[in-house]
Write a protein that holds these residues in place. Structure first.
Motif, PDB file in Angstrom:
ATOM      1  N   GLU A 140      -0.534   7.237   2.713  1.00  0.00           N
ATOM      2  CA  GLU A 140      -1.696   8.343   3.071  1.00  0.00           C
ATOM      3  C   GLU A 140      -2.620   8.484   2.380  1.00  0.00           C
ATOM      4  OE1 GLU A 140      -1.360  10.157   5.947  1.00  0.00           O
ATOM      5  OE2 GLU A 140       0.423   9.545   6.883  1.00  0.00           O
ATOM      6  N   ASN A 141      -2.658   7.912   1.186  1.00  0.00           N
ATOM      7  CA  ASN A 141      -3.860   7.735   0.230  1.00  0.00           C
ATOM      8  C   ASN A 141      -4.893   6.898   0.773  1.00  0.00           C
ATOM      9  OD1 ASN A 141      -2.476   9.714  -1.741  1.00  0.00           O
ATOM     10  ND2 ASN A 141      -1.521   7.922  -2.367  1.00  0.00           N
ATOM     11  N   LEU A 142      -4.396   5.887   1.458  1.00  0.00           N
ATOM     12  CA  LEU A 142      -5.437   5.018   2.011  1.00  0.00           C
ATOM     13  C   LEU A 142      -5.732   5.251   3.570  1.00  0.00           C
ATOM     14  CD1 LEU A 142      -6.866   2.308   2.279  1.00  0.00           C
ATOM     15  CD2 LEU A 142      -4.780   1.193   2.786  1.00  0.00           C
ATOM     16  N   TYR A 168       0.802  -1.427   0.122  1.00  0.00           N
ATOM     17  CA  TYR A 168      -0.076  -0.086  -0.191  1.00  0.00           C
ATOM     18  C   TYR A 168       0.993   1.259   0.152  1.00  0.00           C
ATOM     19  CZ  TYR A 168      -3.464  -3.581   1.479  1.00  0.00           C
ATOM     20  OH  TYR A 168      -3.973  -4.588   1.884  1.00  0.00           O
ATOM     21  N   GLY A 169       2.038   1.174   0.053  1.00  0.00           N
ATOM     22  CA  GLY A 169       3.075   2.317   0.038  1.00  0.00           C
ATOM     23  C   GLY A 169       3.932   2.355   1.414  1.00  0.00           C
ATOM     24  N   ASN A 170       4.889   3.233   1.469  1.00  0.00           N
ATOM     25  CA  ASN A 170       5.648   3.565   2.808  1.00  0.00           C
ATOM     26  C   ASN A 170       4.762   4.041   3.773  1.00  0.00           C
ATOM     27  OD1 ASN A 170       7.706   5.056   4.361  1.00  0.00           O
ATOM     28  ND2 ASN A 170       8.971   3.853   3.301  1.00  0.00           N
ATOM     29  N   LEU A 171       4.835   3.613   5.035  1.00  0.00           N
ATOM     30  CA  LEU A 171       4.258   4.184   6.094  1.00  0.00           C
ATOM     31  C   LEU A 171       4.231   5.573   6.505  1.00  0.00           C
ATOM     32  CD1 LEU A 171       3.857   1.230   8.589  1.00  0.00           C
ATOM     33  CD2 LEU A 171       2.325   1.875   6.752  1.00  0.00           C
ATOM     34  N   PRO A 176      -4.365   7.828   7.300  1.00  0.00           N
ATOM     35  CA  PRO A 176      -3.250   8.988   7.795  1.00  0.00           C
ATOM     36  C   PRO A 176      -2.513   8.080   8.818  1.00  0.00           C
ATOM     37  CG  PRO A 176      -5.478   8.970   8.927  1.00  0.00           C
ATOM     38  CD  PRO A 176      -5.735   7.911   8.059  1.00  0.00           C
ATOM     39  N   ALA A 177      -1.302   7.442   8.244  1.00  0.00           N
ATOM     40  CA  ALA A 177      -0.697   6.764   9.421  1.00  0.00           C
ATOM     41  C   ALA A 177      -0.035   7.516  10.238  1.00  0.00           C
ATOM     42  CB  ALA A 177       0.317   5.857   8.372  1.00  0.00           C
ATOM     43  N   GLN A 178       0.683   8.671   9.997  1.00  0.00           N
ATOM     44  CA  GLN A 178       1.249   9.604  10.666  1.00  0.00           C
ATOM     45  C   GLN A 178       0.412   9.958  11.989  1.00  0.00           C
ATOM     46  OE1 GLN A 178       3.524  12.740   9.409  1.00  0.00           O
ATOM     47  NE2 GLN A 178       5.128  11.611   8.348  1.00  0.00           N
ATOM     48  N   GLU A 179      -0.894  10.344  11.585  1.00  0.00           N
ATOM     49  CA  GLU A 179      -1.828  10.858  12.487  1.00  0.00           C
ATOM     50  C   GLU A 179      -2.080   9.670  13.426  1.00  0.00           C
ATOM     51  OE1 GLU A 179      -6.124  12.973  12.912  1.00  0.00           O
ATOM     52  OE2 GLU A 179      -5.408  12.511  10.872  1.00  0.00           O
ATOM     53  N   ILE A 180      -2.310   8.519  12.963  1.00  0.00           N
ATOM     54  CA  ILE A 180      -2.824   7.300  13.929  1.00  0.00           C
ATOM     55  C   ILE A 180      -1.503   7.272  14.802  1.00  0.00           C
ATOM     56  CG2 ILE A 180      -3.235   5.002  13.974  1.00  0.00           C
ATOM     57  CD1 ILE A 180      -4.179   5.167  11.086  1.00  0.00           C
ATOM     58  N   VAL A 181      -0.488   7.062  14.476  1.00  0.00           N
ATOM     59  CA  VAL A 181       0.872   6.921  15.209  1.00  0.00           C
ATOM     60  C   VAL A 181       0.984   7.917  16.372  1.00  0.00           C
ATOM     61  CG1 VAL A 181       3.286   6.719  15.289  1.00  0.00           C
ATOM     62  CG2 VAL A 181       2.128   5.511  13.543  1.00  0.00           C
ATOM     63  N   ASN A 182       0.963   9.091  15.943  1.00  0.00           N
ATOM     64  CA  ASN A 182       0.981  10.128  16.951  1.00  0.00           C
ATOM     65  C   ASN A 182      -0.242  10.092  17.809  1.00  0.00           C
ATOM     66  OD1 ASN A 182       3.242  11.554  15.836  1.00  0.00           O
ATOM     67  ND2 ASN A 182       2.273  12.522  14.400  1.00  0.00           N
ATOM     68  N   GLN A 183      -1.385   9.595  17.285  1.00  0.00           N
ATOM     69  CA  GLN A 183      -2.395   9.848  18.542  1.00  0.00           C
ATOM     70  C   GLN A 183      -1.855   8.582  19.645  1.00  0.00           C
ATOM     71  OE1 GLN A 183      -5.292  10.829  19.064  1.00  0.00           O
ATOM     72  NE2 GLN A 183      -5.636  12.330  17.374  1.00  0.00           N
ATOM     73  N   LEU A 184      -1.472   7.528  19.000  1.00  0.00           N
ATOM     74  CA  LEU A 184      -0.851   6.601  19.905  1.00  0.00           C
ATOM     75  C   LEU A 184       0.251   6.975  20.848  1.00  0.00           C
ATOM     76  CD1 LEU A 184      -1.015   3.493  17.430  1.00  0.00           C
ATOM     77  CD2 LEU A 184      -2.480   3.932  19.347  1.00  0.00           C
ATOM     78  N   LEU A 185       1.236   7.755  20.104  1.00  0.00           N
ATOM     79  CA  LEU A 185       2.159   8.391  20.890  1.00  0.00           C
ATOM     80  C   LEU A 185       1.733   9.109  22.350  1.00  0.00           C
ATOM     81  CD1 LEU A 185       4.762   8.985  18.275  1.00  0.00           C
ATOM     82  CD2 LEU A 185       5.052   7.435  20.084  1.00  0.00           C
ATOM     83  N   ASN A 186       0.534   9.730  21.999  1.00  0.00           N
ATOM     84  CA  ASN A 186      -0.069  10.502  23.117  1.00  0.00           C
ATOM     85  C   ASN A 186      -0.111   9.869  24.314  1.00  0.00           C
ATOM     86  OD1 ASN A 186      -0.106  12.958  21.783  1.00  0.00           O
ATOM     87  ND2 ASN A 186      -2.376  12.567  20.969  1.00  0.00           N
ATOM     88  N   THR A 187      -0.365   8.532  24.361  1.00  0.00           N
ATOM     89  CA  THR A 187      -0.596   7.791  25.355  1.00  0.00           C
ATOM     90  C   THR A 187       0.631   7.372  26.341  1.00  0.00           C
ATOM     91  OG1 THR A 187      -0.177   5.530  24.245  1.00  0.00           O
ATOM     92  CG2 THR A 187      -2.341   6.387  24.174  1.00  0.00           C
TER      93      THR A 187
END
Length: 335
Positions: free
Chosen positions: A276-278, A223-226, A280-291
């Motif tokens: 990101e066309n599929l 699906y592309g680079n994360l 929002p990987a960065q946004e997902i990981v950053n949401q997780l990093l908030n924990t």
């Protein structure tokens, strides 16, 4: 919070892309991102903990009361010793939901961001495609050094404003930068008997911001680079310092006690991947990093020696506690 739940929330508005994917594929991607979170915590936290020590050192170069409107400019070299205990960590297959250690090992010792340059591979299966992940390297340095500038302006009544700034210092796998400012006040001016014995006491409060960045996980899928190739640790610290010094001719010997409270924030950044066309990987990981954001308190001791030669000042400071940090500097005062 489970990664797949966060993915589900963040996917609202991406329904057309998601409909083309199966629930299993999305779940696998979620597990992959959870594993990235698990790895990032153990990889970067030792480096951000060390960054607090680096930013705490040598703020008070002299506890003496200065003449009003005296200006000083200085340059320092900071040297942080990387402790052996923070150079590596253990990973186990049982820790992960998506990846396993390549070649059938059940556990492995891998470098933290402060560790060596060794790399290993983790593998996983995404919809029948093997994902092979190369673990990130450490800085592979026994000492992390960086230069910075500082400036101070003495105000009336024994008060002094101090600031410091460093350009981005390149590490082997990233960079480090710090800036800060604070206010110092001389306390011994209220005790003439101490001043007569050339004993000086000063208190200071200051703020520092540390930005430490490392190359992270370069993950390619069908699906592309994360797009999680870079990991940043952003640290806001509030420091409180009490210093006592004794003047002996041109020398001033200082002893300090520092307490700081730091808030840690971790983010992935850099160029976004094709995935990101599929989603929002960065946004997902950053949401997780908030924990894993949290506040820590450190207690640091520091001893220093200051030598004055006309309008020049030379100082060496040694900070100690959980870590060890050395600092060397010289400054010039404008009367």
């Amino acid at each position: 919070m489970k990664c797949k739940l966060i993915v589900g929330l963040l996917f609202l508005g991406f329904s057309n892309s998601i409909k083309a994917q199966t629930a299993t594929q999305l779940e696998q991607l979620g597990y992959l991102l959870e594993d990235a979170l698990l790895y990032s915590k153990q990889y970067l936290i030792p480096a951000t903990d060390g960054a607090v020590y680096q930013a705490s050192s040598a703020w008070i170069t002299s506890a003496k009361k200065k003449k009003a409107w005296e200006i000083s400019l200085g340059i320092h070299a900071n040297m942080f010793k990387v402790p052996n205990a923070d150079r590596s960590f253990m990973i186990h297959n049982s820790d992960f939901k998506f990846f396993t250690i390549e070649n059938g090992a059940s556990e492995l010792e891998v470098p933290t961001a402060l560790g060596n340059g060794d790399t290993y591979y983790l593998v996983g299966d995404l919809d029948g495609e093997q994902i092979r992940l190369k673990t990130p390297k450490g800085v592979n340095q026994e000492y992390i050094t960086y230069p910075y500038l500082d400036a101070s302006v003495a105000l009336p009544y024994g008060t002094e404003v101090i600031g410091r700034f460093s350009n981005k210092t390149n590490l082997k796998r990233g960079y480090y930068q710090v800036y800060g400012f604070g206010v110092k006040h001389n306390l011994s001016q209220y005790f003439p008997k101490l001043e007569a014995k050339k004993i000086n006491i000063a208190a200071m409060t200051f703020y520092s911001n540390e930005d430490i960045s490392f190359d992270f996980l370069d993950v390619n899928t069908s699906y592309g680079n994360l797009g999680i190739n870079n990991l940043n640790g952003l640290v806001d610290s509030y420091h409180y310092q009490l210093s006592v010094s004794k003047e002996i001719k041109n020398f001033e010997i200082l002893g300090s006690f520092i307490v700081n409270s730091s808030n840690f924030n971790y983010v992935v950044s850099g160029q976004k991947g094709e995935i990101e066309n599929l989603l929002p990987a960065q946004e997902i990981v950053n949401q997780l990093l908030n924990t894993i954001e949290k506040r820590k308190t450190n207690y640091i001791g520091e001893v220093g020696v200051n030598y004055s030669l006309k309008d020049f000042n030379f100082m060496t400071a040694f900070a100690f506690g959980k870590f060890i940090n050395l600092n060397f500097g010289t400054s010039y005062k404008f009367n």
